[in-house]
Design a protein around this motif. Structure first.
Motif, short mmCIF file in Angstrom:
data_model
loop_
_atom_site.label_atom_id
_atom_site.label_comp_id
_atom_site.label_asym_id
_atom_site.label_seq_id
_atom_site.Cartn_x
_atom_site.Cartn_y
_atom_site.Cartn_z
N ASP A 116 0.83 -1.21 0.00
CA ASP A 116 0.00 0.00 0.00
C ASP A 116 0.87 1.26 0.00
OD1 ASP A 116 -2.46 -1.30 -0.07
OD2 ASP A 116 -2.63 -1.39 2.11
N LYS A 117 1.95 1.23 0.77
CA LYS A 117 2.86 2.38 0.80
C LYS A 117 3.49 2.58 -0.57
CE LYS A 117 6.93 4.30 3.09
NZ LYS A 117 8.00 4.12 4.13
N LEU A 118 3.86 1.48 -1.22
CA LEU A 118 4.47 1.56 -2.55
C LEU A 118 3.48 2.11 -3.57
CD1 LEU A 118 6.76 1.05 -4.51
CD2 LEU A 118 6.17 -1.37 -4.52
N VAL A 119 2.24 1.65 -3.51
CA VAL A 119 1.21 2.14 -4.44
C VAL A 119 0.99 3.63 -4.25
CG1 VAL A 119 -1.26 2.05 -4.95
CG2 VAL A 119 0.03 -0.06 -4.72
N ASN A 120 0.93 4.08 -3.00
CA ASN A 120 0.74 5.50 -2.73
C ASN A 120 1.91 6.33 -3.25
OD1 ASN A 120 -1.73 5.09 -1.46
ND2 ASN A 120 -0.81 4.85 0.58
N ALA A 121 3.13 5.80 -3.07
CA ALA A 121 4.31 6.51 -3.56
C ALA A 121 4.29 6.61 -5.07
CB ALA A 121 5.58 5.80 -3.09
N MET A 122 3.90 5.54 -5.74
CA MET A 122 3.84 5.56 -7.20
C MET A 122 2.79 6.54 -7.72
SD MET A 122 4.45 1.66 -8.60
CE MET A 122 2.91 1.04 -7.92
N SER A 123 1.67 6.62 -7.01
CA SER A 123 0.58 7.49 -7.47
C SER A 123 0.98 8.96 -7.49
CB SER A 123 -0.65 7.30 -6.57
OG SER A 123 -0.40 7.77 -5.27
N SER A 124 1.95 9.33 -6.66
CA SER A 124 2.40 10.72 -6.63
C SER A 124 3.71 10.92 -7.39
CB SER A 124 2.58 11.18 -5.18
OG SER A 124 3.56 10.39 -4.53
N CYS A 125 4.10 9.88 -8.16
CA CYS A 125 5.42 9.92 -8.81
C CYS A 125 5.35 9.72 -10.32
CB CYS A 125 6.30 8.83 -8.18
SG CYS A 125 8.05 8.92 -8.59
N SER A 126 4.16 9.76 -10.90
CA SER A 126 4.03 9.53 -12.34
C SER A 126 4.88 10.54 -13.12
CB SER A 126 2.57 9.66 -12.76
OG SER A 126 2.43 9.39 -14.13
N GLY A 127 5.72 10.02 -14.00
CA GLY A 127 6.62 10.86 -14.77
C GLY A 127 7.89 11.22 -14.04
N GLY A 128 7.99 10.80 -12.78
CA GLY A 128 9.16 11.11 -11.97
C GLY A 128 10.23 10.05 -12.02
N ASN A 129 11.15 10.12 -11.06
CA ASN A 129 12.29 9.21 -11.02
C ASN A 129 12.22 8.28 -9.82
OD1 ASN A 129 14.02 10.37 -13.26
ND2 ASN A 129 13.80 12.19 -11.96
N ALA A 130 12.44 7.01 -10.08
CA ALA A 130 12.52 6.01 -9.01
C ALA A 130 13.87 5.33 -9.07
CB ALA A 130 11.41 4.98 -9.14
N VAL A 131 14.45 5.09 -7.91
CA VAL A 131 15.68 4.31 -7.82
C VAL A 131 15.36 3.00 -7.12
CG1 VAL A 131 18.03 4.20 -6.91
CG2 VAL A 131 17.12 6.37 -7.76
N VAL A 132 15.71 1.91 -7.75
CA VAL A 132 15.50 0.58 -7.17
C VAL A 132 16.84 0.06 -6.69
CG1 VAL A 132 14.78 -1.80 -7.61
CG2 VAL A 132 13.51 0.10 -8.65
N ILE A 133 16.93 -0.24 -5.41
CA ILE A 133 18.16 -0.76 -4.82
C ILE A 133 18.05 -2.27 -4.75
CG2 ILE A 133 19.74 -0.67 -2.86
CD1 ILE A 133 19.39 2.01 -4.29
N GLY A 134 18.86 -2.97 -5.53
CA GLY A 134 18.83 -4.43 -5.55
C GLY A 134 18.46 -4.96 -6.92
N GLY A 135 19.15 -6.02 -7.32
CA GLY A 135 18.94 -6.58 -8.66
C GLY A 135 18.39 -7.99 -8.65
N GLY A 136 17.72 -8.37 -7.54
CA GLY A 136 17.14 -9.70 -7.45
C GLY A 136 15.68 -9.71 -7.84
N TYR A 137 14.92 -10.70 -7.30
CA TYR A 137 13.51 -10.86 -7.63
C TYR A 137 12.71 -9.58 -7.43
CZ TYR A 137 12.83 -15.90 -8.43
OH TYR A 137 12.82 -17.15 -8.97
N ILE A 138 12.74 -9.07 -6.19
CA ILE A 138 11.92 -7.90 -5.87
C ILE A 138 12.34 -6.70 -6.71
CG2 ILE A 138 11.34 -6.24 -4.07
CD1 ILE A 138 9.84 -8.86 -3.87
N GLY A 139 13.64 -6.49 -6.84
CA GLY A 139 14.12 -5.38 -7.64
C GLY A 139 13.65 -5.45 -9.08
N MET A 140 13.77 -6.61 -9.70
CA MET A 140 13.38 -6.77 -11.10
C MET A 140 11.87 -6.63 -11.28
SD MET A 140 16.16 -7.20 -12.91
CE MET A 140 15.77 -8.07 -14.45
N GLU A 141 11.10 -7.24 -10.40
CA GLU A 141 9.65 -7.19 -10.56
C GLU A 141 9.10 -5.80 -10.24
OE1 GLU A 141 7.78 -10.54 -8.67
OE2 GLU A 141 8.57 -11.90 -10.19
N CYS A 142 9.65 -5.14 -9.24
CA CYS A 142 9.21 -3.78 -8.93
C CYS A 142 9.62 -2.79 -10.02
CB CYS A 142 9.77 -3.33 -7.59
SG CYS A 142 8.93 -4.08 -6.17
N ALA A 143 10.79 -2.98 -10.59
CA ALA A 143 11.21 -2.11 -11.69
C ALA A 143 10.23 -2.21 -12.85
CB ALA A 143 12.62 -2.48 -12.15
N ALA A 144 9.79 -3.41 -13.17
CA ALA A 144 8.82 -3.60 -14.24
C ALA A 144 7.50 -2.90 -13.91
CB ALA A 144 8.58 -5.09 -14.47
#
Length: 477
Positions: free
Chosen positions: A152-180
């Motif tokens: 829920d926190k992630l969804v809320n953060a994304m809703s206020s970040c459209s067109g903005g910049n996100a940094v994903v820390i980590g290149g495993g399962y969660i990192g790859m799926e969240c980046a997508a």
């Protein structure tokens, strides 16, 4: 004050739901004798939905649509179902101590819950940046992903970040799926991790190059071989505005997603039960060093017959489902339940891509297939001492994935590496058709990997498909 149960499942994740379903189908308990204790406020749900369908910008998955056990194409276990089955859900409850000798659990509210048989399904927790000496991850725009609250926190953060910049820390399962998911939500993404390529624990360099190239085509930028050292924050809100890397780079960030691994939740039982590989050690019946206590899912370190009995702790939903069911079978019908014979299985689906892996990625690697097509179908075998130890396939059909599982379980013999490379997937298909003895599937159930493969063929294998599978409808394939 306190309550007493015959059976207690401690933990309310995926494993708890599948254990409950197995109890209900096998019987062996009376109404009020079985309870599930969970820190979360909702009944057990399919956790993979959180990094897939839950994050969709349109028609996202929401409860009750992805309660267990829809992830294995089975019943939807709502709170009503538990009530009908006489299973008590003790939700929103934190257990702060356990006494294995006395068979009691103490909750944060001071209640004592006793049991005759305990199933530990406490799972794992997300590793926090503070554990690596980096402060500030309590900022409102820094997100982890392990629970419904996290999602829920992630969804809320994304809703206020459209067109903005996100940094994903980590290149495993969660990192790859969240980046997508972030890209799907029209957010610019930079992934940061210290390894030379993504999914370093599983992917070879060649396999990783394909996925990194695909993600790059979707707008993801990769920053590899370095780590986060600190954040720049905005006063007075305290929100992160940039990520500072060890190599001196400053990456602008409207939000940050951290996926740097997990750690099994074993603390309640350390010093009381034997531990191994970072988890609670169990035998082939999922039974711990105390005969009245069992452990399942991410927290359990159990012997893998395929690996000559080597003890492993597997961090994947399929293992959680299967070990939970096996433990219940062993509890209720010990004389009829053989030792677990699990084939390690991992999968992921992002964008229009879909891969599955079976076995162990040890030994020499042979790649095969088309790595250049817009509709890729490629894979790899791992070979040790002349036999297949692991197999990976992107873009396969149900029959092809099933063939891979068979050759890995049989440890198919490889006479020529060069010939194996030429044959590619056809090697597995041909070998799987040979009339050889197979150890079968634990509990005689249909392998869950067969359902995953079928779903992959029918449902266009994408993040959107997961919203459909886990959140919107139940389907019978």
């Amino acid at each position: 004050m306190g309550r007493a149960f015959v059976y207690v499942v401690l933990g309310g994740g995926v494993a708890a739901g599948y254990a409950a379903l197995e109890f209900a189908r096998r019987g062996g308990y009376s109404r009020g004798e079985l309870c599930i204790i969970s820190e979360e406020a909702v009944a057990p749900y399919e956790r993979p939905a959180l990094s897939k369908g839950y994050l969709l910008p349109e028609d996202p998955a929401r409860l009750p649509g992805f309660h267990t056990c829809v992830g294995a194409n089975d019943e939807l276990l709502t709170t009503k179902w538990y009530k009908e089955q006489g299973i008590e859900l003790v939700l929103g409850t934190k257990v702060i101590s356990a006494d294995v000798r006395r068979k009691t659990l103490l909750t944060a509210t001071g209640e004592t819950i006793s049991y005759k048989t305990l199933i530990i399904a406490t799972g794992a927790r997300a590793l926090k940046l503070e554990e690596f000496g980096i402060s500030g991850s309590d900022a409102t725009n820094i997100c982890y992903l392990r629970s419904l609250d996290d999602a829920d926190k992630l969804v809320n953060a994304m809703s206020s970040c459209s067109g903005g910049n996100a940094v994903v820390i980590g290149g495993g399962y969660i990192g790859m799926e969240c980046a997508a998911a972030l890209v799907t939500n029209k957010i610019k993404v930079t992934m940061v991790f210290p390894e030379n390529h993504c999914m370093a624990r599983l992917f070879t360099q060649k396999i990783a190059e394909y996925y990194e190239s695909y993600y790059t085509s979707k707008g993801v930028t990769f920053t590899k071989g370095t780590v986060l050292t600190s954040f720049e924050k905005e006063d007075p809100t305290g929100k992160v505005t940039a990520v500072v890397l060890k190599d001196g780079k400053h990456l602008p960030a409207d939000m940050v997603v951290v996926g740097i691994g997990i750690r099994a939740n074993t603390s309640l039982f350390e010093g009381q039960l034997l531990m191994e590989k970072g988890g609670i050690k169990v035998n082939g019946q999922m039974q711990t060093s105390d005969s009245s206590v069992y452990a399942v899912g991410d927290v359990a370190a159990f012997p893998i017959k395929l690996f000559d009995g080597d003890t492993r702790r597997l961090e994947h939903v399929d293992s959680a489902r299967r070990t939970a069911r096996h433990a219940v079978a062993a509890i209720l019908e010990p004389s009829k339940t053989r030792d677990v014979d699990y084939l390690p299985f991992f999968y992921s689906r992002v964008f229009t891509l879909s891969w599955q892996f079976y076995g162990d990625n040890v030994g020499e690697v042979v790649h095969y297939g088309d790595f250049a097509s817009s509709s890729p179908s490629f894979g790899a075998y791992w070979i040790s001492k002349g036999r297949i130890t692991g197999a990976f396939l992107e873009g396969g059909s149900r029959e092809e994935y099933e063939a891979l599982s068979v050759v890995v379980r049989r440890k198919a013999k490889v006479s020529s590496m060069s010939e194996l490379e030429k044959q590619g997937l056809s090697f597995a298909i041909q070998e799987s058709k040979k009339d050889l003895p197979d150890s079968g599937v634990t509990l005689g159930e249909k392998p869950t990997f067969v359902w995953y493969a079928t779903a992959g063929v029918v449902a266009a294998v994408s993040i959107s498909a997961f919203g459909y599978w886990y959140g919107r409808k139940r389907r019978r394939w």
